[in-house]
Design a protein around this motif. Structure first.
Motif, PDB file in Angstrom:
ATOM      1  N   LYS A 199       0.720  -1.228  -0.069  1.00 55.49           N
ATOM      2  CA  LYS A 199      -0.064   0.174   0.011  1.00 55.49           C
ATOM      3  C   LYS A 199       0.810   1.221  -0.097  1.00 55.49           C
ATOM      4  CE  LYS A 199      -3.956   2.121   2.353  1.00 55.49           C
ATOM      5  NZ  LYS A 199      -4.847   1.936   3.673  1.00 55.49           N
ATOM      6  N   LYS A 200       1.894   1.326   0.835  1.00 58.02           N
ATOM      7  CA  LYS A 200       2.845   2.337   0.893  1.00 58.02           C
ATOM      8  C   LYS A 200       3.609   2.451  -0.526  1.00 58.02           C
ATOM      9  CE  LYS A 200       5.438   5.715   2.933  1.00 58.02           C
ATOM     10  NZ  LYS A 200       4.862   6.917   3.092  1.00 58.02           N
ATOM     11  N   LEU A 201       3.936   1.353  -1.172  1.00 57.93           N
ATOM     12  CA  LEU A 201       4.818   1.396  -2.360  1.00 57.93           C
ATOM     13  C   LEU A 201       3.802   2.272  -3.326  1.00 57.93           C
ATOM     14  CD1 LEU A 201       7.080   0.921  -4.414  1.00 57.93           C
ATOM     15  CD2 LEU A 201       6.157  -1.306  -4.573  1.00 57.93           C
ATOM     16  N   ILE A 202       2.528   1.684  -3.413  1.00 59.44           N
ATOM     17  CA  ILE A 202       1.647   2.245  -4.409  1.00 59.44           C
ATOM     18  C   ILE A 202       1.418   3.601  -4.118  1.00 59.44           C
ATOM     19  CG2 ILE A 202      -0.830   2.241  -5.227  1.00 59.44           C
ATOM     20  CD1 ILE A 202      -0.838  -0.831  -4.696  1.00 59.44           C
ATOM     21  N   GLU A 203       1.215   4.283  -3.011  1.00 59.73           N
ATOM     22  CA  GLU A 203       0.889   5.594  -2.768  1.00 59.73           C
ATOM     23  C   GLU A 203       2.147   6.166  -3.179  1.00 59.73           C
ATOM     24  OE1 GLU A 203      -0.225   9.329  -1.677  1.00 59.73           O
ATOM     25  OE2 GLU A 203      -1.325   7.325  -2.118  1.00 59.73           O
ATOM     26  N   LEU A 204       3.493   5.718  -3.065  1.00 57.77           N
ATOM     27  CA  LEU A 204       4.838   6.585  -3.424  1.00 57.77           C
ATOM     28  C   LEU A 204       5.154   6.702  -4.888  1.00 57.77           C
ATOM     29  CD1 LEU A 204       7.246   4.715  -0.937  1.00 57.77           C
ATOM     30  CD2 LEU A 204       6.962   7.206  -1.221  1.00 57.77           C
ATOM     31  N   LEU A 205       4.425   5.420  -5.689  1.00 54.02           N
ATOM     32  CA  LEU A 205       4.590   5.329  -7.234  1.00 54.02           C
ATOM     33  C   LEU A 205       3.647   6.443  -7.680  1.00 54.02           C
ATOM     34  CD1 LEU A 205       4.773   1.279  -8.048  1.00 54.02           C
ATOM     35  CD2 LEU A 205       6.796   3.359  -7.711  1.00 54.02           C
ATOM     36  N   ARG A 206       2.440   6.732  -6.925  1.00 57.31           N
ATOM     37  CA  ARG A 206       1.611   7.738  -7.363  1.00 57.31           C
ATOM     38  C   ARG A 206       2.025   9.197  -7.219  1.00 57.31           C
ATOM     39  NH1 ARG A 206      -1.891  11.181  -5.643  1.00 57.31           N
ATOM     40  NH2 ARG A 206      -1.347  10.814  -3.407  1.00 57.31           N
ATOM     41  N   VAL A 207       2.752   9.506  -6.217  1.00 58.23           N
ATOM     42  CA  VAL A 207       3.447  10.689  -5.844  1.00 58.23           C
ATOM     43  C   VAL A 207       4.728  11.025  -6.840  1.00 58.23           C
ATOM     44  CG1 VAL A 207       4.582  12.118  -4.086  1.00 58.23           C
ATOM     45  CG2 VAL A 207       2.611  10.764  -3.608  1.00 58.23           C
ATOM     46  N   ILE A 208       5.519  10.106  -6.918  1.00 55.95           N
ATOM     47  CA  ILE A 208       6.702  10.286  -7.772  1.00 55.95           C
ATOM     48  C   ILE A 208       6.538  10.474  -9.160  1.00 55.95           C
ATOM     49  CG2 ILE A 208       7.967   9.127  -5.680  1.00 55.95           C
ATOM     50  CD1 ILE A 208       8.876   6.802  -7.598  1.00 55.95           C
ATOM     51  N   ASP A 209       5.347   9.796  -9.571  1.00 58.64           N
ATOM     52  CA  ASP A 209       5.362   9.826 -11.055  1.00 58.64           C
ATOM     53  C   ASP A 209       5.362  11.172 -11.880  1.00 58.64           C
ATOM     54  OD1 ASP A 209       4.826   8.416 -13.460  1.00 58.64           O
ATOM     55  OD2 ASP A 209       2.688   9.159 -13.698  1.00 58.64           O
ATOM     56  N   GLY A 210       5.935  11.479 -12.737  1.00 61.89           N
ATOM     57  CA  GLY A 210       6.132  12.669 -13.273  1.00 61.89           C
ATOM     58  C   GLY A 210       7.367  13.618 -13.042  1.00 61.89           C
ATOM     59  N   LYS A 211       7.844  13.048 -11.779  1.00 59.81           N
ATOM     60  CA  LYS A 211       8.957  13.889 -11.376  1.00 59.81           C
ATOM     61  C   LYS A 211      10.417  13.303 -12.075  1.00 59.81           C
ATOM     62  CE  LYS A 211       7.168  15.041  -6.869  1.00 59.81           C
ATOM     63  NZ  LYS A 211       5.943  14.963  -7.280  1.00 59.81           N
ATOM     64  N   SER A 212      11.371  13.949 -12.087  1.00 59.99           N
ATOM     65  CA  SER A 212      12.687  13.531 -12.565  1.00 59.99           C
ATOM     66  C   SER A 212      13.069  12.281 -12.040  1.00 59.99           C
ATOM     67  CB  SER A 212      13.869  14.629 -12.502  1.00 59.99           C
ATOM     68  OG  SER A 212      14.433  14.832 -10.982  1.00 59.99           O
ATOM     69  N   ASN A 213      13.812  11.522 -12.786  1.00 56.24           N
ATOM     70  CA  ASN A 213      14.675  10.430 -12.264  1.00 56.24           C
ATOM     71  C   ASN A 213      15.212  10.200 -10.988  1.00 56.24           C
ATOM     72  OD1 ASN A 213      13.515   9.291 -14.788  1.00 56.24           O
ATOM     73  ND2 ASN A 213      15.328   9.786 -15.849  1.00 56.24           N
ATOM     74  N   GLU A 214      16.165  11.385 -11.055  1.00 60.69           N
ATOM     75  CA  GLU A 214      16.914  11.705  -9.712  1.00 60.69           C
ATOM     76  C   GLU A 214      15.738  11.635  -8.466  1.00 60.69           C
ATOM     77  OE1 GLU A 214      17.423  13.468 -12.556  1.00 60.69           O
ATOM     78  OE2 GLU A 214      19.240  12.434 -13.076  1.00 60.69           O
ATOM     79  N   ILE A 215      14.828  12.543  -8.564  1.00 62.68           N
ATOM     80  CA  ILE A 215      13.961  12.884  -7.496  1.00 62.68           C
ATOM     81  C   ILE A 215      13.318  11.604  -6.897  1.00 62.68           C
ATOM     82  CG2 ILE A 215      12.051  14.135  -6.841  1.00 62.68           C
ATOM     83  CD1 ILE A 215      12.971  16.519  -8.279  1.00 62.68           C
ATOM     84  N   GLN A 216      12.527  10.731  -8.233  1.00 59.32           N
ATOM     85  CA  GLN A 216      12.132   9.542  -7.957  1.00 59.32           C
ATOM     86  C   GLN A 216      12.922   8.555  -6.951  1.00 59.32           C
ATOM     87  OE1 GLN A 216       9.998   7.554 -10.988  1.00 59.32           O
ATOM     88  NE2 GLN A 216       9.724   9.138 -12.246  1.00 59.32           N
ATOM     89  N   HIS A 217      14.120   8.571  -7.455  1.00 54.18           N
ATOM     90  CA  HIS A 217      14.987   7.709  -6.696  1.00 54.18           C
ATOM     91  C   HIS A 217      15.474   8.094  -5.576  1.00 54.18           C
ATOM     92  CE1 HIS A 217      19.112   6.125  -5.596  1.00 54.18           C
ATOM     93  NE2 HIS A 217      18.888   5.189  -6.191  1.00 54.18           N
ATOM     94  N   GLN A 218      15.577   9.502  -5.240  1.00 51.51           N
ATOM     95  CA  GLN A 218      15.830  10.085  -3.756  1.00 51.51           C
ATOM     96  C   GLN A 218      14.596   9.692  -3.032  1.00 51.51           C
ATOM     97  OE1 GLN A 218      18.833  10.988  -2.582  1.00 51.51           O
ATOM     98  NE2 GLN A 218      17.536  10.652  -0.690  1.00 51.51           N
ATOM     99  N   MET A 219      13.258   9.935  -3.465  1.00 51.28           N
ATOM    100  CA  MET A 219      11.921   9.847  -2.790  1.00 51.28           C
ATOM    101  C   MET A 219      11.865   8.187  -2.295  1.00 51.28           C
ATOM    102  SD  MET A 219       9.316  12.472  -4.585  1.00 51.28           S
ATOM    103  CE  MET A 219       8.125  12.281  -3.399  1.00 51.28           C
ATOM    104  N   LEU A 220      12.279   7.512  -3.261  1.00 45.23           N
ATOM    105  CA  LEU A 220      12.120   6.342  -2.750  1.00 45.23           C
ATOM    106  C   LEU A 220      12.916   5.690  -1.703  1.00 45.23           C
ATOM    107  CD1 LEU A 220      11.547   4.600  -6.137  1.00 45.23           C
ATOM    108  CD2 LEU A 220       9.748   4.496  -4.507  1.00 45.23           C
ATOM    109  N   LEU A 221      14.062   6.290  -1.785  1.00 48.47           N
ATOM    110  CA  LEU A 221      15.194   5.751  -0.755  1.00 48.47           C
ATOM    111  C   LEU A 221      15.178   6.616   0.467  1.00 48.47           C
ATOM    112  CD1 LEU A 221      17.880   4.461  -0.563  1.00 48.47           C
ATOM    113  CD2 LEU A 221      19.084   6.745  -1.174  1.00 48.47           C
TER     114      LEU A 221
END
Length: 244
Positions: A199-221
């Motif tokens: 559930k947390k992963l799905i919410e993170l994927l929804r939030v990070i989509d559309g952001k730069s690759n570097e920001i996606q990586h950092q937000m997941l980390l």
């Protein structure tokens, strides 16, 4: 550490990924220097193939299996020219069982691979997904769709006469992102032994989509670190995000 250098050499290089996926994100975190998780990439006849694979074990045993899995995918797709994802998994299953002599040696019967495999036709803008105990996450318009793979692994115990896998078609005419993952991220425990969870992963994927690759990586980390706190990493982690 030298084994890590060898393993890194078989993973897709950034130049390869950038050629076909200028917008891609990789979160690759081995638990013990070398990893039983790996990601794989190939292209042939206007088709692109991408996979994330979770082999039984981590550390040295997992890394040995990752080399075997990488070799098999290259052989089946690049040498045998098999481009149907479900058939690729079926052949991979046979190859793993043959390589580990699982038909005649039950002691190795538990060793298997969970695979998330996608092929993308560049001309028709269609994708095909097949999963062995792994789902695919599709993000479009801030909505996340989870497509379940088949509830069986590649290799390992086989009670059925023949193991089949299922293809799922995906229309890529609209802008969307595909996320291929192993289970290491959602299974990570916090100090109270609670998993981060799907559930947390799905919410993170929804939030990070559309952001730069570097920001996606950092937000997941960052989300992983905030959940994990002082707890040790319990498994290898691999997430591959592809923006189409």
């Amino acid at each position: 550490e030298y084994a890590q250098t060898i393993q890194q050499a078989i993973l897709p290089n950034q130049e390869q990924l950038n050629k076909f996926f200028p917008n891609h994100m990789v979160l690759f975190m081995p638990k013990d220097i070398v990893s039983g998780d790996f990601y794989w990439f190939s292209n042939a006849q206007d088709q692109i193939f991408a996979a994330v694979v979770d082999c039984t074990g981590h550390g040295v045993p997992g890394a040995f299996m990752s080399v075997i899995g990488n070799t098999m995918l290259n052989q089946i797709v690049n040498e045998w020219r098999t481009y149907n994802p479900a058939v690729i998994l079926e052949l991979m299953h046979k190859q793993v069982r043959r390589a580990l002599k699982q038909d005649i040696n039950d002691s190795k019967g538990h060793i298997s691979m969970d695979v998330c495999l996608v092929s993308i036709d560049l001309k028709t803008r269609k994708a095909t997904f097949a999963g062995a105990s792994r789902p695919l996450y599709i993000v479009r318009d801030s909505k996340v769709e989870r497509i379940a793979g088949d509830p069986r692994s590649v290799g390992g115990y086989q009670r059925e006469e023949k193991r089949y896998f299922t293809n799922h078609s995906i229309d890529l005419s609209e802008s969307q992102s595909l996320y291929l993952t192993t289970d290491g991220y959602i299974d990570q425990m916090d100090g109270e032994f609670r998993k981060l969870g799907q559930k947390k992963l799905i919410e993170l994927l929804r939030v990070i989509d559309g952001k730069s690759n570097e920001i996606q990586h950092q937000m997941l980390l960052t989300a992983l670190e905030q959940h994990q706190k002082e707890q040790d990493q319990i498994d290898d982690i691999c997430i591959l995000g592809l923006k189409l």
